[in-house]
Design a protein around this motif. Structure first.
Motif, PDB file in Angstrom:
ATOM      1  N   ILE B  11       0.673  -1.438   0.150  1.00 40.18           N
ATOM      2  CA  ILE B  11       0.101  -0.361  -0.011  1.00 40.18           C
ATOM      3  C   ILE B  11       1.325   1.490   0.075  1.00 40.18           C
ATOM      4  CG2 ILE B  11      -1.536   1.392   1.415  1.00 40.18           C
ATOM      5  CD1 ILE B  11      -2.570  -1.437   1.737  1.00 40.18           C
ATOM      6  N   THR B  12       0.716   1.966  -0.276  1.00 39.45           N
ATOM      7  CA  THR B  12       1.249   3.464  -0.774  1.00 39.45           C
ATOM      8  C   THR B  12       0.006   4.307  -0.633  1.00 39.45           C
ATOM      9  OG1 THR B  12       2.843   2.619  -2.521  1.00 39.45           O
ATOM     10  CG2 THR B  12       2.818   4.931  -2.474  1.00 39.45           C
ATOM     11  N   VAL B  13       0.107   5.183   0.475  1.00 38.91           N
ATOM     12  CA  VAL B  13      -0.499   6.604   0.745  1.00 38.91           C
ATOM     13  C   VAL B  13       0.554   7.806   0.541  1.00 38.91           C
ATOM     14  CG1 VAL B  13      -1.533   4.694   2.188  1.00 38.91           C
ATOM     15  CG2 VAL B  13       0.106   6.142   3.068  1.00 38.91           C
ATOM     16  N   SER B  14       0.131   9.087   0.920  1.00 38.66           N
ATOM     17  CA  SER B  14       0.413  10.151   1.143  1.00 38.66           C
ATOM     18  C   SER B  14       0.340  10.649   2.551  1.00 38.66           C
ATOM     19  CB  SER B  14      -0.376  11.336   0.375  1.00 38.66           C
ATOM     20  OG  SER B  14      -0.456  11.093  -0.940  1.00 38.66           O
ATOM     21  N   GLU B  15       2.426  11.299   2.497  1.00 31.81           N
ATOM     22  CA  GLU B  15       2.074  12.117   4.097  1.00 31.81           C
ATOM     23  C   GLU B  15       0.816  13.116   5.339  1.00 31.81           C
ATOM     24  OE1 GLU B  15       6.313  13.751   5.332  1.00 31.81           O
ATOM     25  OE2 GLU B  15       5.286  13.140   7.124  1.00 31.81           O
ATOM     26  N   GLY B  16       0.100  11.949   5.465  1.00 28.85           N
ATOM     27  CA  GLY B  16      -0.546  13.070   5.741  1.00 28.85           C
ATOM     28  C   GLY B  16      -2.190  12.267   6.071  1.00 28.85           C
ATOM     29  N   ALA B  17      -2.423  11.631   4.907  1.00 37.79           N
ATOM     30  CA  ALA B  17      -3.481  10.610   5.204  1.00 37.79           C
ATOM     31  C   ALA B  17      -3.768   9.855   5.648  1.00 37.79           C
ATOM     32  CB  ALA B  17      -2.956  10.201   2.786  1.00 37.79           C
ATOM     33  N   SER B  18      -5.297   9.164   5.299  1.00 43.41           N
ATOM     34  CA  SER B  18      -5.127   8.550   6.274  1.00 43.41           C
ATOM     35  C   SER B  18      -4.983   6.525   5.691  1.00 43.41           C
ATOM     36  CB  SER B  18      -6.868   8.173   6.982  1.00 43.41           C
ATOM     37  OG  SER B  18      -7.675   7.532   5.288  1.00 43.41           O
ATOM     38  N   LEU B  19      -5.298   5.683   6.736  1.00 43.47           N
ATOM     39  CA  LEU B  19      -4.670   4.675   6.077  1.00 43.47           C
ATOM     40  C   LEU B  19      -5.372   3.232   6.974  1.00 43.47           C
ATOM     41  CD1 LEU B  19      -2.136   2.847   5.283  1.00 43.47           C
ATOM     42  CD2 LEU B  19      -1.398   2.429   7.917  1.00 43.47           C
ATOM     43  N   GLU B  20      -5.832   2.768   6.130  1.00 41.88           N
ATOM     44  CA  GLU B  20      -6.895   1.289   6.608  1.00 41.88           C
ATOM     45  C   GLU B  20      -5.344   0.099   6.092  1.00 41.88           C
ATOM     46  OE1 GLU B  20     -10.415   0.823   5.797  1.00 41.88           O
ATOM     47  OE2 GLU B  20     -10.890  -0.319   7.624  1.00 41.88           O
ATOM     48  N   LEU B  21      -5.234  -1.109   6.946  1.00 43.74           N
ATOM     49  CA  LEU B  21      -4.416  -2.010   6.659  1.00 43.74           C
ATOM     50  C   LEU B  21      -5.337  -3.487   7.120  1.00 43.74           C
ATOM     51  CD1 LEU B  21      -0.285  -1.843   7.340  1.00 43.74           C
ATOM     52  CD2 LEU B  21      -1.967  -0.937   5.316  1.00 43.74           C
ATOM     53  N   ARG B  22      -6.019  -4.308   5.854  1.00 42.98           N
ATOM     54  CA  ARG B  22      -6.454  -4.946   6.701  1.00 42.98           C
ATOM     55  C   ARG B  22      -6.171  -6.601   6.556  1.00 42.98           C
ATOM     56  NH1 ARG B  22      -9.983  -5.715   1.390  1.00 42.98           N
ATOM     57  NH2 ARG B  22      -8.419  -4.984   0.130  1.00 42.98           N
ATOM     58  N   CYS B  23      -7.032  -7.232   7.374  1.00 41.18           N
ATOM     59  CA  CYS B  23      -6.927  -8.083   8.329  1.00 41.18           C
ATOM     60  C   CYS B  23      -7.308  -8.710   8.438  1.00 41.18           C
ATOM     61  CB  CYS B  23      -5.946  -8.333   9.431  1.00 41.18           C
ATOM     62  SG  CYS B  23      -5.682  -9.607  10.714  1.00 41.18           S
ATOM     63  N   ASN B  24      -8.486 -10.223   7.484  1.00 41.59           N
ATOM     64  CA  ASN B  24      -8.987 -10.549   8.484  1.00 41.59           C
ATOM     65  C   ASN B  24      -8.258 -12.519   8.258  1.00 41.59           C
ATOM     66  OD1 ASN B  24     -10.005  -9.677   5.109  1.00 41.59           O
ATOM     67  ND2 ASN B  24     -11.802 -10.138   6.439  1.00 41.59           N
ATOM     68  N   TYR B  25      -9.291 -13.201   9.557  1.00 41.02           N
ATOM     69  CA  TYR B  25      -8.942 -14.248  10.334  1.00 41.02           C
ATOM     70  C   TYR B  25     -10.024 -15.225  10.569  1.00 41.02           C
ATOM     71  CZ  TYR B  25     -11.952 -13.069  14.427  1.00 41.02           C
ATOM     72  OH  TYR B  25     -12.715 -12.661  14.919  1.00 41.02           O
ATOM     73  N   SER B  26      -9.334 -16.566  10.337  1.00 42.47           N
ATOM     74  CA  SER B  26     -10.214 -17.538  10.210  1.00 42.47           C
ATOM     75  C   SER B  26     -10.140 -18.570  11.868  1.00 42.47           C
ATOM     76  CB  SER B  26     -10.089 -18.427   9.370  1.00 42.47           C
ATOM     77  OG  SER B  26     -10.923 -19.989   9.445  1.00 42.47           O
ATOM     78  N   TYR B  27     -11.061 -18.525  12.938  1.00 40.64           N
ATOM     79  CA  TYR B  27     -10.245 -18.878  14.339  1.00 40.64           C
ATOM     80  C   TYR B  27     -10.896 -19.617  14.411  1.00 40.64           C
ATOM     81  CZ  TYR B  27      -8.153 -20.060  18.677  1.00 40.64           C
ATOM     82  OH  TYR B  27      -7.928 -21.168  19.890  1.00 40.64           O
ATOM     83  N   PHE B  63      -1.886   4.303  16.242  1.00 38.72           N
ATOM     84  CA  PHE B  63      -2.471   3.061  15.698  1.00 38.72           C
ATOM     85  C   PHE B  63      -3.606   2.611  16.050  1.00 38.72           C
ATOM     86  CE2 PHE B  63      -0.066   2.693  12.319  1.00 38.72           C
ATOM     87  CZ  PHE B  63       0.465   2.174  11.753  1.00 38.72           C
ATOM     88  N   GLU B  64      -4.454   2.274  15.958  1.00 41.43           N
ATOM     89  CA  GLU B  64      -6.048   1.668  16.535  1.00 41.43           C
ATOM     90  C   GLU B  64      -6.467   1.030  15.624  1.00 41.43           C
ATOM     91  OE1 GLU B  64      -9.291   5.046  17.286  1.00 41.43           O
ATOM     92  OE2 GLU B  64      -9.824   4.139  14.748  1.00 41.43           O
ATOM     93  N   ALA B  65      -7.043  -0.588  16.342  1.00 42.67           N
ATOM     94  CA  ALA B  65      -7.631  -1.637  15.645  1.00 42.67           C
ATOM     95  C   ALA B  65      -8.770  -1.605  15.846  1.00 42.67           C
ATOM     96  CB  ALA B  65      -6.476  -2.153  15.299  1.00 42.67           C
ATOM     97  N   GLU B  66     -10.130  -2.102  14.702  1.00 36.87           N
ATOM     98  CA  GLU B  66     -11.153  -2.451  15.191  1.00 36.87           C
ATOM     99  C   GLU B  66     -11.454  -4.013  15.076  1.00 36.87           C
ATOM    100  OE1 GLU B  66     -14.823  -0.096  13.771  1.00 36.87           O
ATOM    101  OE2 GLU B  66     -15.326  -1.091  15.000  1.00 36.87           O
ATOM    102  N   PHE B  67     -11.603  -4.801  16.006  1.00 41.05           N
ATOM    103  CA  PHE B  67     -12.415  -5.975  16.452  1.00 41.05           C
ATOM    104  C   PHE B  67     -13.593  -6.253  15.926  1.00 41.05           C
ATOM    105  CE2 PHE B  67     -12.398 -10.374  16.630  1.00 41.05           C
ATOM    106  CZ  PHE B  67     -13.495 -10.429  17.495  1.00 41.05           C
ATOM    107  N   LYS B  68     -13.781  -7.099  14.377  1.00 41.93           N
ATOM    108  CA  LYS B  68     -15.294  -7.399  13.740  1.00 41.93           C
ATOM    109  C   LYS B  68     -15.857  -8.521  13.506  1.00 41.93           C
ATOM    110  CE  LYS B  68     -15.600  -2.835  11.739  1.00 41.93           C
ATOM    111  NZ  LYS B  68     -16.382  -2.616  10.280  1.00 41.93           N
ATOM    112  N   ARG B  69     -16.050  -9.129  14.890  1.00 37.60           N
ATOM    113  CA  ARG B  69     -16.651 -10.613  14.898  1.00 37.60           C
ATOM    114  C   ARG B  69     -17.289 -10.917  13.431  1.00 37.60           C
ATOM    115  NH1 ARG B  69     -16.312 -14.217  18.481  1.00 37.60           N
ATOM    116  NH2 ARG B  69     -16.347 -12.655  20.268  1.00 37.60           N
ATOM    117  N   SER B  70     -18.245 -10.218  13.310  1.00 38.64           N
ATOM    118  CA  SER B  70     -19.519 -10.463  12.636  1.00 38.64           C
ATOM    119  C   SER B  70     -18.711 -10.845  10.949  1.00 38.64           C
ATOM    120  CB  SER B  70     -20.427  -9.731  11.947  1.00 38.64           C
ATOM    121  OG  SER B  70     -19.730  -8.048  11.926  1.00 38.64           O
ATOM    122  N   GLN B  71     -18.006  -9.696  10.823  1.00 40.67           N
ATOM    123  CA  GLN B  71     -16.677 -10.070   9.594  1.00 40.67           C
ATOM    124  C   GLN B  71     -15.630 -10.728   9.489  1.00 40.67           C
ATOM    125  OE1 GLN B  71     -16.493  -6.116   8.049  1.00 40.67           O
ATOM    126  NE2 GLN B  71     -18.240  -5.764   8.551  1.00 40.67           N
TER     127      GLN B  71
END
Lengths: 113, 113
Positions: B11-27, B63-71
């Motif tokens: 992922i490439t973003v400009s300095e000052g821009a917002s960022l979201e990195l995706r992560c999906n898990y299986s458990y 940084f912050e992260a949000e856990f979404k069980r449904s997704q």
């Protein structure tokens, strides 16, 4: 505070040679791990230890052996190095409870020619 | 078996821009989730972790992260990216008494001036 220290940081081996990577931690952690990191493949667990004198296989254990004779040290051995073992190796340790973070060493870059 | 998918390799973003990195898990049960950052030539450093409770967790370096069980997701966010955030980011899910973590393949972040 040293944390997790790996020795050596770099090494070049010829196919068939043997070597031992040393991991030392000064945090009195119970659990220790050896990972290898290859481009685009994240970290894969080689072997791990849940306490002094114990070891167990991880995801990719073939071609490697380990020993945990002292709580603070976790050794990773390659008996007969192969080019497929060219990788960056990381050692990690954690206190022993599931929800504690793992602390990582700075890595050992190994090249097998 | 547990698994982690990071859909974005780079992922490439400009300095000052917002960022979201995706992560999906299986458990199969409630996961223990982590985000780590790796700067070039360094080991991994924990950014944040989730075990239970509030689904929005705060970490270091803004940084912050949000856990979404449904997704089955645990996306990492930062409102304003700094050039020093350029690094590789790994999502991990932990399970089992040995605290073995499974890592995603990583997302490389490039920050444009």
């Amino acid at each position: 505070n040293a944390g997790v220290t790996q020795t050596p940081k770099f090494r070049v081996l010829k196919t068939g040679q043997s070597m031992t990577l040393l991991c030392a931690q000064d945090m009195n952690h119970e659990y220790m791990y050896w990972y290898r990191q290859d481009p685009g493949m994240g970290l894969r667990l080689i072997h791990y230890s849940v306490g002094e004198g114990t070891t167990a296989k991880g995801e990719v254990p073939d071609g490697y052996n380990v020993s945990r004779l002292k709580k603070q040290n976790f050794l990773l051995g390659l008996e007969s190095a192969a080019p497929s073992q060219t990788s960056v190796y990381f050692c990690a340790s954690r206190q022993g409870f599931l929800n504690t973070e793992a602390f990582f060493g700075q890595g050992t870059r190994l090249t097998v020619v | 078996a547990q698994s982690v998918t990071q859909p974005d390799i780079h992922i490439t973003v400009s300095e000052g821009a917002s960022l979201e990195l995706r992560c999906n898990y299986s458990y199969g049960a409630t996961p223990y989730l982590f985000w780590y950052v790796q700067s070039p030539g360094q080991g991994l450093q924990l950014l944040l972790k989730y075990f239970s409770g509030d689904t929005l967790v705060q970490g270091i370096k803004g940084f912050e992260a949000e856990f979404k069980r449904s997704q089955s997701s645990f996306n990492l966010r930062k409102p304003s990216v700094h050039w020093s955030d350029a690094a590789e980011y790994f999502c991990a899910v932990g399970a089992g008494n040995a605290g073995k973590s499974t890592f995603g393949d990583g997302t490389t972040l490039t920050v444009k001036p």
